[in-house]
Design a protein around this motif. Structure first.
Motif, mmCIF file in Angstrom:
data_model
loop_
_atom_site.group_PDB
_atom_site.id
_atom_site.type_symbol
_atom_site.label_atom_id
_atom_site.label_comp_id
_atom_site.label_asym_id
_atom_site.label_seq_id
_atom_site.Cartn_x
_atom_site.Cartn_y
_atom_site.Cartn_z
ATOM 1 N N ARG A 124 0.552 -1.130 -0.585
ATOM 2 C CA ARG A 124 0.197 -0.220 0.257
ATOM 3 C C ARG A 124 1.054 1.287 0.407
ATOM 4 O O ARG A 124 0.651 2.786 -0.587
ATOM 5 N N SER A 125 1.648 1.676 0.460
ATOM 6 C CA SER A 125 2.704 2.434 1.068
ATOM 7 C C SER A 125 4.034 1.870 0.782
ATOM 8 O O SER A 125 4.866 3.438 0.112
ATOM 9 N N LEU A 126 4.482 1.173 0.717
ATOM 10 C CA LEU A 126 6.228 1.132 0.772
ATOM 11 C C LEU A 126 6.884 0.875 -0.697
ATOM 12 O O LEU A 126 8.200 1.368 -1.499
ATOM 13 N N ASN A 127 6.301 -0.202 -1.758
ATOM 14 C CA ASN A 127 6.910 -0.761 -2.964
ATOM 15 C C ASN A 127 5.948 -0.415 -3.737
ATOM 16 O O ASN A 127 4.664 -1.326 -4.417
ATOM 17 N N ARG A 128 5.947 1.210 -4.277
ATOM 18 C CA ARG A 128 4.773 2.144 -5.260
ATOM 19 C C ARG A 128 4.820 1.596 -6.620
ATOM 20 O O ARG A 128 4.464 2.135 -7.548
ATOM 21 N N TRP A 129 5.807 0.644 -7.315
ATOM 22 C CA TRP A 129 6.238 -0.064 -8.576
ATOM 23 C C TRP A 129 6.088 -1.636 -8.489
ATOM 24 O O TRP A 129 6.179 -2.153 -9.750
ATOM 25 N N HIS A 130 5.317 -2.073 -7.249
ATOM 26 C CA HIS A 130 5.067 -3.518 -7.845
ATOM 27 C C HIS A 130 3.786 -2.729 -8.646
ATOM 28 O O HIS A 130 2.895 -2.895 -8.434
ATOM 29 N N ARG A 131 3.669 -4.291 -9.300
ATOM 30 C CA ARG A 131 2.523 -4.522 -10.085
ATOM 31 C C ARG A 131 0.950 -4.711 -9.186
ATOM 32 O O ARG A 131 0.243 -4.417 -9.704
ATOM 33 N N LEU A 132 1.321 -4.854 -7.671
ATOM 34 C CA LEU A 132 0.023 -5.199 -7.304
ATOM 35 C C LEU A 132 -0.065 -3.381 -6.419
ATOM 36 O O LEU A 132 -1.090 -3.880 -5.936
ATOM 37 N N HIS A 133 0.985 -3.099 -6.500
ATOM 38 C CA HIS A 133 0.485 -1.975 -5.549
ATOM 39 C C HIS A 133 -1.258 -1.549 -6.211
ATOM 40 O O HIS A 133 -1.284 -0.486 -4.998
ATOM 41 N N PRO A 134 -1.395 -0.743 -7.427
ATOM 42 C CA PRO A 134 -2.354 0.064 -7.533
ATOM 43 C C PRO A 134 -3.484 -0.501 -6.662
ATOM 44 O O PRO A 134 -4.179 0.239 -6.641
ATOM 45 N N PHE A 135 -3.886 -2.108 -6.717
ATOM 46 C CA PHE A 135 -5.440 -2.883 -6.056
ATOM 47 C C PHE A 135 -4.904 -1.924 -4.767
ATOM 48 O O PHE A 135 -5.955 -1.910 -3.961
ATOM 49 N N PHE A 136 -3.835 -2.016 -4.141
ATOM 50 C CA PHE A 136 -3.530 -2.077 -2.745
ATOM 51 C C PHE A 136 -3.902 -0.300 -2.262
ATOM 52 O O PHE A 136 -4.520 0.261 -0.987
ATOM 53 N N ARG A 137 -2.621 0.615 -3.527
ATOM 54 C CA ARG A 137 -3.260 1.611 -3.002
ATOM 55 C C ARG A 137 -4.702 2.728 -3.830
ATOM 56 O O ARG A 137 -4.565 3.424 -2.434
ATOM 57 N N ASP A 138 -5.430 1.466 -3.883
ATOM 58 C CA ASP A 138 -6.846 1.973 -4.578
ATOM 59 C C ASP A 138 -7.908 1.887 -3.065
ATOM 60 O O ASP A 138 -8.870 1.963 -3.431
ATOM 61 N N ALA A 139 -7.262 0.495 -2.513
ATOM 62 C CA ALA A 139 -7.990 0.216 -1.063
ATOM 63 C C ALA A 139 -8.864 1.617 -0.269
ATOM 64 O O ALA A 139 -7.967 2.264 0.387
ATOM 65 N N PRO A 140 -9.816 1.453 -0.172
ATOM 66 C CA PRO A 140 -10.888 2.518 0.703
ATOM 67 C C PRO A 140 -9.824 2.712 2.181
ATOM 68 O O PRO A 140 -9.705 4.337 2.960
ATOM 69 N N SER A 141 -9.627 1.654 2.880
ATOM 70 C CA SER A 141 -8.726 1.821 4.366
ATOM 71 C C SER A 141 -7.890 0.341 3.984
ATOM 72 O O SER A 141 -7.661 -0.258 3.147
ATOM 73 N N LEU A 142 -6.942 0.589 5.298
ATOM 74 C CA LEU A 142 -6.396 -0.302 5.449
ATOM 75 C C LEU A 142 -6.784 -1.633 6.078
ATOM 76 O O LEU A 142 -6.492 -3.036 5.472
#
Length: 270
Positions: A124-142
């Protein structure tokens, strides 16, 4: 990665060198104390770390699954005294390659609930280049990010491999209980048993090296190498953080997707 020095070392490698200075494999479930294990094994005699990292998944940017044959071929390129870090699924072909190349194999794993929590923070926060990051970034909450890590992304299975946490854990779990693998729980390695376990890790290496090594001196060097502050992904380095962060819904979801894993591998139940 130090490709040129490693390539030169490969030219000089032979079976005698692999017996006298066996390579060490620091294998782990992701987010399970990878850097702690690395630090301990860096103290093994004559270690050379060329930056080699082997994974059953390709780079985080691509994140596709490698075949066991690909992993096995990479494992067979080790040089005497090398420390190779890895996230390798269990597979008989991979196990055979490790044995043939005379690795001293260490494997660390962790309560999958803490893996889920750490992974949710990381993606969600530390690896913005990971292919999975967009899914976790767009989650509305932790909480929802934790839920994604628990249930995976099976709806995207055609494009990426990210199944539920229970299935992900089981991909690695075949290394547990093998005589040729020193498998250790992260929770034990950071607890009161740390000196005892590090002494056993030293003895495990000594028994597999043809070069005489004082096990007690090696254990002291391994113990002295532990420094959590050197990990770039280090957050709290403790166990049981999931208790403070899992919502009741997260607990129910985990039981659905991976509850059986806890009892099977000796983790405390809910």
């Amino acid at each position: 990665m130090l490709k040129t020095p490693r390539a030169f070392a490969r030219l000089c490698a032979d079976d005698g060198g692999l017996r006298s200075r066996p390579p060490a494999l620091a294998n782990s479930v992701p987010k399970s104390g990878t850097h702690l294990l690395d630090q301990i094994l860096e103290a093994l005699p004559g270690r050379r770390n060329f930056g080699e990292f082997l994974s059953s998944m390709t780079s985080s940017f691509q994140f596709r699954r490698r075949s066991p044959d690909e992993s096995s071929a990479a494992l067979r390129t080790a040089v005497p005294g090398e420390l190779v870090r890895a996230h390798l699924f269990f597979d008989p072909a991979v196990a055979a390659a490790i044995a043939e190349t005379r690795y001293v194999h260490y494997f660390i794993y962790r309560d999958p609930r803490d893996v889920v929590l750490s992974e949710a923070h990381y993606l969600r926060s530390l690896n913005r280049w990971h292919r999975l990051h967009p899914f976790f970034r767009d989650a509305p909450s932790l909480d929802e990010a934790i839920a994604i890590s628990i249930r995976g992304l099976p709806e995207h299975a055609e494009k990426l491999y990210y199944p539920p946490i229970g299935e992900r854990f089981e991909q690695y779990a075949g290394w547990i209980g093998r005589d040729d693998v020193f498998a250790v729980k992260f929770e034990d390695l950071i607890g009161p048993r740390q000196p005892e376990l590090i002494a056993a890790m030293a003895e495990f290496y000594v028994l597999r090296s043809e070069t005489p090594v004082d096990a007690s001196e090696l254990a002291m060097a391994m113990q002295a190498n532990v420094d959590p502050g050197r990990s770039h992904t280090y957050r709290k380095g403790r166990s049981g953080g999931w208790r403070e962060r899992f919502s009741p819904a997260n607990c129910v979801l985990f039981e659905e997707y991976a509850g059986a894993v806890l009892a099977k591998y000796g983790f405390e139940p809910f």
